[in-house]
Design a protein around this motif. Structure first.
Motif, mmCIF file in Angstrom:
data_model
loop_
_atom_site.group_PDB
_atom_site.id
_atom_site.type_symbol
_atom_site.label_atom_id
_atom_site.label_comp_id
_atom_site.label_asym_id
_atom_site.label_seq_id
_atom_site.Cartn_x
_atom_site.Cartn_y
_atom_site.Cartn_z
ATOM 1 N N ALA A 125 0.824 -1.208 0.000
ATOM 2 C CA ALA A 125 0.000 0.000 0.000
ATOM 3 C C ALA A 125 0.858 1.259 0.000
ATOM 4 C CB ALA A 125 -0.925 -0.006 1.222
ATOM 5 N N ALA A 126 1.918 1.265 0.821
ATOM 6 C CA ALA A 126 2.804 2.425 0.885
ATOM 7 C C ALA A 126 3.515 2.640 -0.444
ATOM 8 C CB ALA A 126 3.822 2.241 2.006
ATOM 9 N N ALA A 127 3.928 1.553 -1.107
ATOM 10 C CA ALA A 127 4.609 1.673 -2.402
ATOM 11 C C ALA A 127 3.696 2.323 -3.434
ATOM 12 C CB ALA A 127 5.064 0.300 -2.882
ATOM 13 N N ALA A 128 2.394 2.005 -3.374
ATOM 14 C CA ALA A 128 1.447 2.621 -4.310
ATOM 15 C C ALA A 128 1.365 4.122 -4.079
ATOM 16 C CB ALA A 128 0.076 1.976 -4.156
ATOM 17 N N CYS A 129 1.325 4.544 -2.807
ATOM 18 C CA CYS A 129 1.262 5.976 -2.497
ATOM 19 C C CYS A 129 2.558 6.693 -2.872
ATOM 20 C CB CYS A 129 0.977 6.176 -1.011
ATOM 21 S SG CYS A 129 -0.684 5.701 -0.513
ATOM 22 N N LEU A 130 3.689 6.003 -2.693
ATOM 23 C CA LEU A 130 4.987 6.604 -3.014
ATOM 24 C C LEU A 130 5.270 6.576 -4.512
ATOM 25 C CD1 LEU A 130 7.153 4.975 -0.183
ATOM 26 C CD2 LEU A 130 6.317 7.340 -0.260
#
Length: 422
Positions: A125-130
């Motif tokens: 999820a964090a990779a998608a936001c980043l």
């Protein structure tokens, strides 16, 4: 009901036996024209009758004891004539992670207790936001809503701090991440009514409102044991719950990632299944995070397996290693050998990019039908390489500035492509 014309009133082909080829062709053409007109009129009459009947059903008063959760009694079903699609471009399948997590569907990420499935869910999820790759995977850059029912906010704070540090970023870069920590309260999204039919709770409607406001491309739900209030061995209740989540995914055009614990038998057999087979049958994709078996196994190693992939390839697996609060790919190679292999992968990537560019074939660095790693994987010169090898090589080459995305064309017809920049 509309009456069709009796067979005796329908046109018939009649020949005298001495017609010329031109006369036969004219007779057949007239017959076809008349027959087509009759069929068209009958179809229009049937469709009008259908629409009239559906309108009457929709307008019929609903009884006070009508417990149909789908809406008014007799609500019209969707009606599609595929012939209407003639000449319309076939829509491309949308992915959050190509081949692994489809958009507008529910994907189950199962994991043994303590194996780190929540960490993996947060990391993806964090990779998608980043807008970055992680573990050789390329999530679609998007906003995220993460509902966590097992961990408190402080635990998410620690995990996210480790994850952004691994990407040389800060928590300030997670402005598109929305966290809903529910460890200290009832987190159920659906419970059965007296008839055993699953009904959404106030939590579900609140989640729907959050998704409506934030417009995420990914919704992570952690875990099914805390969110599903039915009996997991009852197929009907499981299917209804998954259908509710799929409805959320379709309504807001996002991917839903549902984390779950496998049953004892699911762990023993290595299938990662839980309770009723309906969990597996109701979703389009299921992945399983587990530890490798055997004596003296490295405790930091995990294996991520694709157990079901209706729109991709099942049976794939990747080896992960826990390192400094996040997962990284583990190739099992010493540093000097790994450097040699990575250099070779980069050389192959550059050679393929240059060759296809010379042939007028453009590829991109963003997941789509022309995504470079996917296109290159089909080429004979990439034989022996995996998609992850090409994804990692592309990332390193872009970081080094040896390849770049360029945008060309007029303002109304801009096109982006990946080029060698040396």
């Amino acid at each position: 009901m509309t009456e069709t014309a009796p067979e005796t009133d329908r046109p018939r082909l009649i020949f005298g036996g001495d017609e010329t080829p031109e006369q036969i062709e004219a007779i057949v053409a007239e017959y076809v024209a008349v027959r087509t007109a009759i069929l068209r009129d009958e179809r229009e009459e049937l469709e009008l009758e259908f629409e009239t009947r559906e309108a009457a059903l929709a307008a019929r008063p609903k009884a006070d004891n009508d417990n149909d959760p789908s809406g008014p009694k007799g609500a019209p079903l969707p009606f599609v004539n595929p012939a209407d699609w003639h000449g319309v471009p076939v829509p491309q399948r949308e992915w959050f992670i190509e081949g692994l997590i489809p958009t507008r569907q529910v994907t189950i990420l199962a994991g043994d207790g303590g194996v780190g499935k929540s960490l993996l869910g947060v990391q993806i999820a964090a990779a998608a936001c980043l807008g970055v790759e992680t573990l050789g995977l390329t999530p679609a850059p998007c906003r995220v809503v993460y509902l966590g029912a097992e961990d408190e906010a402080d635990e998410f704070h620690r995990r996210l701090a480790d994850i952004v540090a691994a990407h040389d970023r800060t928590l300030a870069d997670l402005a598109d991440f929305r966290l809903i920590p529910l460890a200290d309260r009832d987190a159920l999204l659906a419970t059965p009514d007296p008839k055993g039919v699953m009904q959404p709770t106030s939590n579900f409607f609140s989640l729907d409102n959050h998704v409506a406001r934030h417009q995420p491309g990914l919704v992570v739900l952690d875990t099914s044991a805390d969110l599903f209030g039915g009996d997991e061995i009852k197929r009907g209740q499981v299917r209804q719950f998954v259908a509710m989540l799929r409805g959320l995914a379709i309504k807001w055009n996002c991917a839903v990632l549902l984390l779950s614990h496998p049953s004892v038998s699911g762990m023993q057999t290595g299938s990662g299944t839980s309770g009723s087979t309906a969990w597996n049958n109701s979703v389009r994709s299921r992945i399983y995070l587990t530890r490798p078996e055997g004596k003296d196994v490295d405790p930091d190693i995990r294996v991520l397996k694709t157990m079901k992939a209706n729109y991709g390839a099942a049976g794939d697996e990747m080896k992960l290693r826990w390192r400094a609060g996040a997962f990284v790919l583990d190739d099992g190679l010493p540093p000097e050998a790994l450097a040699f292999v990575e250099k070779r992968h980069e050389e192959i990537f550059l050679a393929l990019l240059q060759k296809l560019t010379d042939q007028g074939v453009n590829v991109t660095a963003t997941p789509c039908s022309t995504y470079a790693p996917t296109v290159f994987l089909k080429h004979s010169e990439a034989k022996g390489l995996k998609r992850d090898n090409l994804v990692d090589a592309m990332r390193r080459l872009m970081d080094e500035g040896r390849i770049r995305m360029v945008t060309e064309g007029s303002a109304s017809r801009k096109r982006s492509r990946l080029v060698v920049f040396e």
